[in-house]
Design a protein around this motif. Sequence first.
Motif, PDB file in Angstrom:
ATOM      1  N   ALA A 114       0.844  -1.195   0.000  1.00  0.00           N
ATOM      2  CA  ALA A 114       0.000   0.000   0.000  1.00  0.00           C
ATOM      3  C   ALA A 114       0.875   1.239   0.000  1.00  0.00           C
ATOM      4  O   ALA A 114       1.729   1.401   0.877  1.00  0.00           O
ATOM      5  CB  ALA A 114      -0.937   0.009   1.197  1.00  0.00           C
ATOM      6  N   LEU A 115       0.676   2.094  -0.979  1.00  0.00           N
ATOM      7  CA  LEU A 115       1.335   3.393  -1.055  1.00  0.00           C
ATOM      8  C   LEU A 115       0.279   4.466  -0.884  1.00  0.00           C
ATOM      9  O   LEU A 115      -0.744   4.446  -1.582  1.00  0.00           O
ATOM     10  CB  LEU A 115       2.039   3.559  -2.405  1.00  0.00           C
ATOM     11  CG  LEU A 115       2.491   4.975  -2.768  1.00  0.00           C
ATOM     12  CD1 LEU A 115       3.578   5.449  -1.820  1.00  0.00           C
ATOM     13  CD2 LEU A 115       2.968   5.044  -4.217  1.00  0.00           C
ATOM     14  N   HIS A 116       0.500   5.399   0.033  1.00  0.00           N
ATOM     15  CA  HIS A 116      -0.399   6.530   0.248  1.00  0.00           C
ATOM     16  C   HIS A 116       0.399   7.811   0.024  1.00  0.00           C
ATOM     17  O   HIS A 116       1.526   7.932   0.508  1.00  0.00           O
ATOM     18  CB  HIS A 116      -0.966   6.510   1.666  1.00  0.00           C
ATOM     19  CG  HIS A 116      -1.610   5.215   2.046  1.00  0.00           C
ATOM     20  ND1 HIS A 116      -2.876   4.869   1.642  1.00  0.00           N
ATOM     21  CD2 HIS A 116      -1.134   4.165   2.781  1.00  0.00           C
ATOM     22  CE1 HIS A 116      -3.183   3.670   2.124  1.00  0.00           C
ATOM     23  NE2 HIS A 116      -2.134   3.223   2.807  1.00  0.00           N
ATOM     24  N   ALA A 117      -0.174   8.778  -0.693  1.00  0.00           N
ATOM     25  CA  ALA A 117       0.541  10.013  -1.031  1.00  0.00           C
ATOM     26  C   ALA A 117      -0.395  11.202  -0.937  1.00  0.00           C
ATOM     27  O   ALA A 117      -1.599  11.086  -1.171  1.00  0.00           O
ATOM     28  CB  ALA A 117       1.132   9.919  -2.432  1.00  0.00           C
ATOM     29  N   ASP A 118       0.182  12.364  -0.608  1.00  0.00           N
ATOM     30  CA  ASP A 118      -0.629  13.570  -0.400  1.00  0.00           C
ATOM     31  C   ASP A 118       0.246  14.806  -0.593  1.00  0.00           C
ATOM     32  O   ASP A 118       1.475  14.728  -0.544  1.00  0.00           O
ATOM     33  CB  ASP A 118      -1.215  13.547   1.010  1.00  0.00           C
ATOM     34  CG  ASP A 118      -2.512  14.332   1.141  1.00  0.00           C
ATOM     35  OD1 ASP A 118      -2.922  14.978   0.158  1.00  0.00           O
ATOM     36  OD2 ASP A 118      -3.120  14.283   2.231  1.00  0.00           O
TER      37      ASP A 118
END
Length: 451
Positions: free
Chosen positions: A440-444
């Motif tokens: 899982a990759l989360h980016a913001d």
Amino acid sequence: MNGMKALSRLLTALCVASLSGCAEEEGVQAESTDLGQNSQAELGYDPGSGWHLAWSDEFNTSSLNTANWTPLTSNWDPVTGNCDFGTGELEFPRAQNVTVTGGKLVISAQRTYDNPRDSRCSARSFYSGRIHTKGKVEKRYGKIVASIKVPSGYGMWPAFWTLGADISQVGWPKSGELDILEWHSNEPTWMKSAVHWDSNGNQAHWGTGASGGYNLADSFHIYEMEWNSGSIIFRLDGRVANATFYNPDTEFQQNHYIILNLALGGNWYGFPSPDAIALPAGQTKTMEVEWVRWYQQGSTPPPTGTAITNPSFESGMTGWATWSPNGTESSAFSETYNGAHTGSYHLTHWRSSPFEAWTYQTKSGLASGNYKVRAWVRKSGNFNFSRLQIKTCASCAPAFTTLGDYGAWTLVETPAISVTGGYVEFGFHSQSSASDSSPALHADDVELIKL
């Protein structure tokens, strides 16, 4: 005194502490003192080309700006969870010992005989002050600079420093600590600087310093740290310290927050008794600060054409495209699961079966120059690769940063890339062959920056 002696003393310094103001109170004899009044003109500072002012406090208000700073109110530190700041200091911090007057922050210390203490800690012999920006101003990299006047006298331990923003979760020294300024009365010409971190479960310490050839106490000087992903340099009045720290360590690839304090005694002075401290009853010692500034690389305001569409994914995937070589574009989506860095939404790359996704945005008409991309990420699980990248054409080789595993939101950036044709593509490219739910990759909060 030679540099080796200064370095050996420096390596004993750990976390620093404490601040104060000079309000008269039972148990404290306060003298009349003109705080913040000094004939020396305010010191100027030029960060040089390629830097912009990301944050500052110029102390031109009538009280401490609590949007920037939190004052401590006892000798128990709720952020680090210890008494006397882990160094056996002799002061009890109070909010009233931190004032803003005459365009300066004033941190005051006085001897007291009313034995102030937190119920979890032992009694202290002095009032002083300590403020920090935890949860309010937290950044990574740049030039952190302040104009500071430190007080003279045995036992004075003024400090300007940072701690990793994750200290409440991982503790010290895994959080990392960067000491920009510490001053010791036995070597009054020296700005002592130090770095502390965790090395395979053990405390690791590195120190340096710069001597001005003059007593630093009782007049303003500029104390500076230049910090990037590969090195940390300390400066006194523009003079580079004896050594540069080269930092591959994860403690210094994350956000830090700033601390200012005036400590007394403690382990750096060999745990002296209160009677040995050069602060008689009825007198006040002050640490004064004209300004604190945090510069980062890039232009400000952002150059025309660099504004990103929907940088925080609050409008779903508007402005972003996703390409996949195997029909798994749906593995890239905007969601609220586990919280965003800012706002409610963030980008996620996730699928319970193998996938590859390149989520990107394009910009054209850019001025020629060097550019990089920054973003906040969290990541875990099994990836063949996962990158934040930027390139100057669809078929061009990208400049990229390989994303590690980050349990908390972490600011990352690409290497700089030269743009001559006015066009870039940038975003997140990940591939996983795992047939499970782990990757899982989360980016913001994505930024395109011209250097």
